[in-house]
Write a protein that holds these residues in place. Structure first.
Motif, PDB file in Angstrom:
ATOM      1  N   LEU A 140       0.189  -9.384  -7.747  1.00 44.40           N
ATOM      2  CA  LEU A 140       1.561  -9.142  -8.214  1.00 44.40           C
ATOM      3  C   LEU A 140       1.940  -7.678  -7.999  1.00 44.40           C
ATOM      4  O   LEU A 140       3.051  -7.373  -7.539  1.00 44.40           O
ATOM      5  CB  LEU A 140       1.700  -9.518  -9.692  1.00 44.40           C
ATOM      6  CG  LEU A 140       3.009  -9.113 -10.373  1.00 44.40           C
ATOM      7  CD1 LEU A 140       4.223  -9.713  -9.666  1.00 44.40           C
ATOM      8  CD2 LEU A 140       2.979  -9.517 -11.845  1.00 44.40           C
ATOM      9  N   ILE A 141       1.063  -6.777  -8.326  1.00 50.18           N
ATOM     10  CA  ILE A 141       1.347  -5.350  -8.163  1.00 50.18           C
ATOM     11  C   ILE A 141       1.573  -5.020  -6.687  1.00 50.18           C
ATOM     12  O   ILE A 141       2.535  -4.322  -6.339  1.00 50.18           O
ATOM     13  CB  ILE A 141       0.207  -4.501  -8.757  1.00 50.18           C
ATOM     14  CG1 ILE A 141       0.167  -4.687 -10.278  1.00 50.18           C
ATOM     15  CG2 ILE A 141       0.371  -3.030  -8.375  1.00 50.18           C
ATOM     16  CD1 ILE A 141      -1.112  -4.198 -10.932  1.00 50.18           C
ATOM     17  N   LYS A 142       0.708  -5.528  -5.824  1.00 50.16           N
ATOM     18  CA  LYS A 142       0.873  -5.279  -4.383  1.00 50.16           C
ATOM     19  C   LYS A 142       2.208  -5.825  -3.890  1.00 50.16           C
ATOM     20  O   LYS A 142       2.900  -5.178  -3.093  1.00 50.16           O
ATOM     21  CB  LYS A 142      -0.283  -5.905  -3.595  1.00 50.16           C
ATOM     22  CG  LYS A 142      -1.594  -5.166  -3.754  1.00 50.16           C
ATOM     23  CD  LYS A 142      -2.714  -5.862  -3.005  1.00 50.16           C
ATOM     24  CE  LYS A 142      -4.035  -5.127  -3.162  1.00 50.16           C
ATOM     25  NZ  LYS A 142      -5.138  -5.853  -2.495  1.00 50.16           N
ATOM     26  N   ARG A 143       2.573  -7.014  -4.370  1.00 53.95           N
ATOM     27  CA  ARG A 143       3.867  -7.605  -3.982  1.00 53.95           C
ATOM     28  C   ARG A 143       5.006  -6.716  -4.456  1.00 53.95           C
ATOM     29  O   ARG A 143       5.962  -6.474  -3.724  1.00 53.95           O
ATOM     30  CB  ARG A 143       3.987  -9.021  -4.573  1.00 53.95           C
ATOM     31  CG  ARG A 143       5.248  -9.747  -4.146  1.00 53.95           C
ATOM     32  CD  ARG A 143       5.147 -11.239  -4.386  1.00 53.95           C
ATOM     33  NE  ARG A 143       4.841 -11.612  -5.745  1.00 53.95           N
ATOM     34  CZ  ARG A 143       5.754 -11.903  -6.682  1.00 53.95           C
ATOM     35  NH1 ARG A 143       7.034 -11.835  -6.398  1.00 53.95           N
ATOM     36  NH2 ARG A 143       5.371 -12.276  -7.893  1.00 53.95           N
ATOM     37  N   GLN A 180       4.878  -3.511  -4.960  1.00 50.98           N
ATOM     38  CA  GLN A 180       4.895  -2.312  -4.121  1.00 50.98           C
ATOM     39  C   GLN A 180       5.549  -2.612  -2.775  1.00 50.98           C
ATOM     40  O   GLN A 180       6.341  -1.812  -2.271  1.00 50.98           O
ATOM     41  CB  GLN A 180       3.479  -1.764  -3.936  1.00 50.98           C
ATOM     42  CG  GLN A 180       2.927  -1.124  -5.203  1.00 50.98           C
ATOM     43  CD  GLN A 180       1.481  -0.702  -5.078  1.00 50.98           C
ATOM     44  OE1 GLN A 180       0.664  -1.425  -4.517  1.00 50.98           O
ATOM     45  NE2 GLN A 180       1.169   0.476  -5.617  1.00 50.98           N
ATOM     46  N   GLU A 181       5.258  -3.783  -2.213  1.00 50.43           N
ATOM     47  CA  GLU A 181       5.884  -4.184  -0.946  1.00 50.43           C
ATOM     48  C   GLU A 181       7.383  -4.369  -1.102  1.00 50.43           C
ATOM     49  O   GLU A 181       8.149  -4.048  -0.190  1.00 50.43           O
ATOM     50  CB  GLU A 181       5.250  -5.472  -0.416  1.00 50.43           C
ATOM     51  CG  GLU A 181       3.836  -5.301   0.079  1.00 50.43           C
ATOM     52  CD  GLU A 181       3.125  -6.626   0.331  1.00 50.43           C
ATOM     53  OE1 GLU A 181       3.778  -7.698   0.254  1.00 50.43           O
ATOM     54  OE2 GLU A 181       1.905  -6.590   0.578  1.00 50.43           O
ATOM     55  N   GLU A 182       7.818  -4.865  -2.277  1.00 50.56           N
ATOM     56  CA  GLU A 182       9.249  -5.049  -2.553  1.00 50.56           C
ATOM     57  C   GLU A 182       9.929  -3.713  -2.872  1.00 50.56           C
ATOM     58  O   GLU A 182      11.145  -3.668  -3.022  1.00 50.56           O
ATOM     59  CB  GLU A 182       9.450  -6.015  -3.724  1.00 50.56           C
ATOM     60  CG  GLU A 182       9.116  -7.451  -3.422  1.00 50.56           C
ATOM     61  CD  GLU A 182       9.253  -8.374  -4.637  1.00 50.56           C
ATOM     62  OE1 GLU A 182       9.845  -7.957  -5.659  1.00 50.56           O
ATOM     63  OE2 GLU A 182       8.765  -9.522  -4.545  1.00 50.56           O
ATOM     64  N   THR A 224      -2.382   3.411  -7.038  1.00 51.32           N
ATOM     65  CA  THR A 224      -3.137   2.266  -6.537  1.00 51.32           C
ATOM     66  C   THR A 224      -2.859   1.051  -7.424  1.00 51.32           C
ATOM     67  O   THR A 224      -2.549   1.205  -8.623  1.00 51.32           O
ATOM     68  CB  THR A 224      -4.652   2.540  -6.539  1.00 51.32           C
ATOM     69  OG1 THR A 224      -5.095   2.677  -7.895  1.00 51.32           O
ATOM     70  CG2 THR A 224      -4.990   3.778  -5.723  1.00 51.32           C
ATOM     71  N   PRO A 225      -2.971  -0.141  -6.873  1.00 53.50           N
ATOM     72  CA  PRO A 225      -2.812  -1.345  -7.692  1.00 53.50           C
ATOM     73  C   PRO A 225      -3.801  -1.368  -8.864  1.00 53.50           C
ATOM     74  O   PRO A 225      -3.450  -1.796  -9.967  1.00 53.50           O
ATOM     75  CB  PRO A 225      -3.081  -2.490  -6.714  1.00 53.50           C
ATOM     76  CG  PRO A 225      -2.690  -1.923  -5.386  1.00 53.50           C
ATOM     77  CD  PRO A 225      -3.098  -0.475  -5.452  1.00 53.50           C
ATOM     78  N   GLU A 226      -5.001  -0.860  -8.635  1.00 53.30           N
ATOM     79  CA  GLU A 226      -6.004  -0.837  -9.698  1.00 53.30           C
ATOM     80  C   GLU A 226      -5.566   0.079 -10.843  1.00 53.30           C
ATOM     81  O   GLU A 226      -5.772  -0.233 -12.019  1.00 53.30           O
ATOM     82  CB  GLU A 226      -7.366  -0.401  -9.152  1.00 53.30           C
ATOM     83  CG  GLU A 226      -7.992  -1.394  -8.181  1.00 53.30           C
ATOM     84  CD  GLU A 226      -7.356  -1.403  -6.786  1.00 53.30           C
ATOM     85  OE1 GLU A 226      -7.573  -2.394  -6.058  1.00 53.30           O
ATOM     86  OE2 GLU A 226      -6.647  -0.451  -6.407  1.00 53.30           O
TER      87      GLU A 226
END
Length: 189
Positions: free
Chosen positions: A131-134, A136-138, A146-148
């Protein structure tokens, strides 16, 4: 009782009540006794012992039950659907709802050290990292974190919200809004 033996409705409710009480009680007081847990579950100590022979058996079952409660909460939040910010709001609300379970599982690292192999995660449950990566992409979440790190912030905010409610510093009904607002003011671009 064997895990393959079906439980009656009453027996299942009693077992769930004991496990929920164990997680909530131990999240607040790591040294709580079995008598404290039985009292919180509103059962006698002999009833607790009919379900769980000793503290280790209860701990292992409470860990598994708590991980399942967290997974169920994340699954119900449908964090893989809709815009990332809306999904994150649902995730934060879901995490606050199981705050006592998270505090039990992660509030003291020793809880999981002794019971590392008692839970098999459900790999079909969407992850917070995805979800976090998504997000960031949005372009919604800070791309320089970092997502972590963002995940750590989420768990810390959730724990802090639960703890503030426990101490009476925040009303329970206000924790979710406070956690979401704090997250959005610190991580959202």
């Amino acid at each position: 009782m064997s895990s393959s033996t079906p439980e009656s409705g009453t027996r299942s409710r009693t077992r769930r009540a004991i496990l929920a009480a164990a997680a909530a009680t131990l999240a607040r007081d790591r040294k709580a006794t079995l008598a404290d847990i039985a009292e919180a579950a509103q059962v006698g100590r002999s009833t607790l012992h009919r379900y769980f022979a000793d503290r280790n058996e209860l701990m292992a079952a409470a860990i598994v039950d708590s991980f399942r409660a967290v997974e169920d909460s994340v699954r119900e939040a449908a964090i893989d659907q809709g815009p990332a910010l809306e999904a994150m709001r649902r995730l934060l609300a879901a995490m606050v709802d199981v705050g006592d379970r998270l505090a039990f599982l992660f509030g003291d690292p020793r809880v999981l050290e002794d019971f590392t192999d008692c839970f098999e995660p459900d790999m079909s449950v969407p992850t917070t990292i995805d979800l976090i990566k998504r997000g960031q992409e949005e372009g919604v979440f800070d791309p320089d974190s970092t997502p972590e790190w963002i995940q750590t912030v989420i768990w810390s905010l959730t724990y802090s919200g639960w703890e503030a409610a426990e101490k009476g510093e925040l009303p329970r009904h206000g924790v979710t809004a406070t956690v979401i607002r704090t997250f959005e003011n610190g991580v959202v671009r």
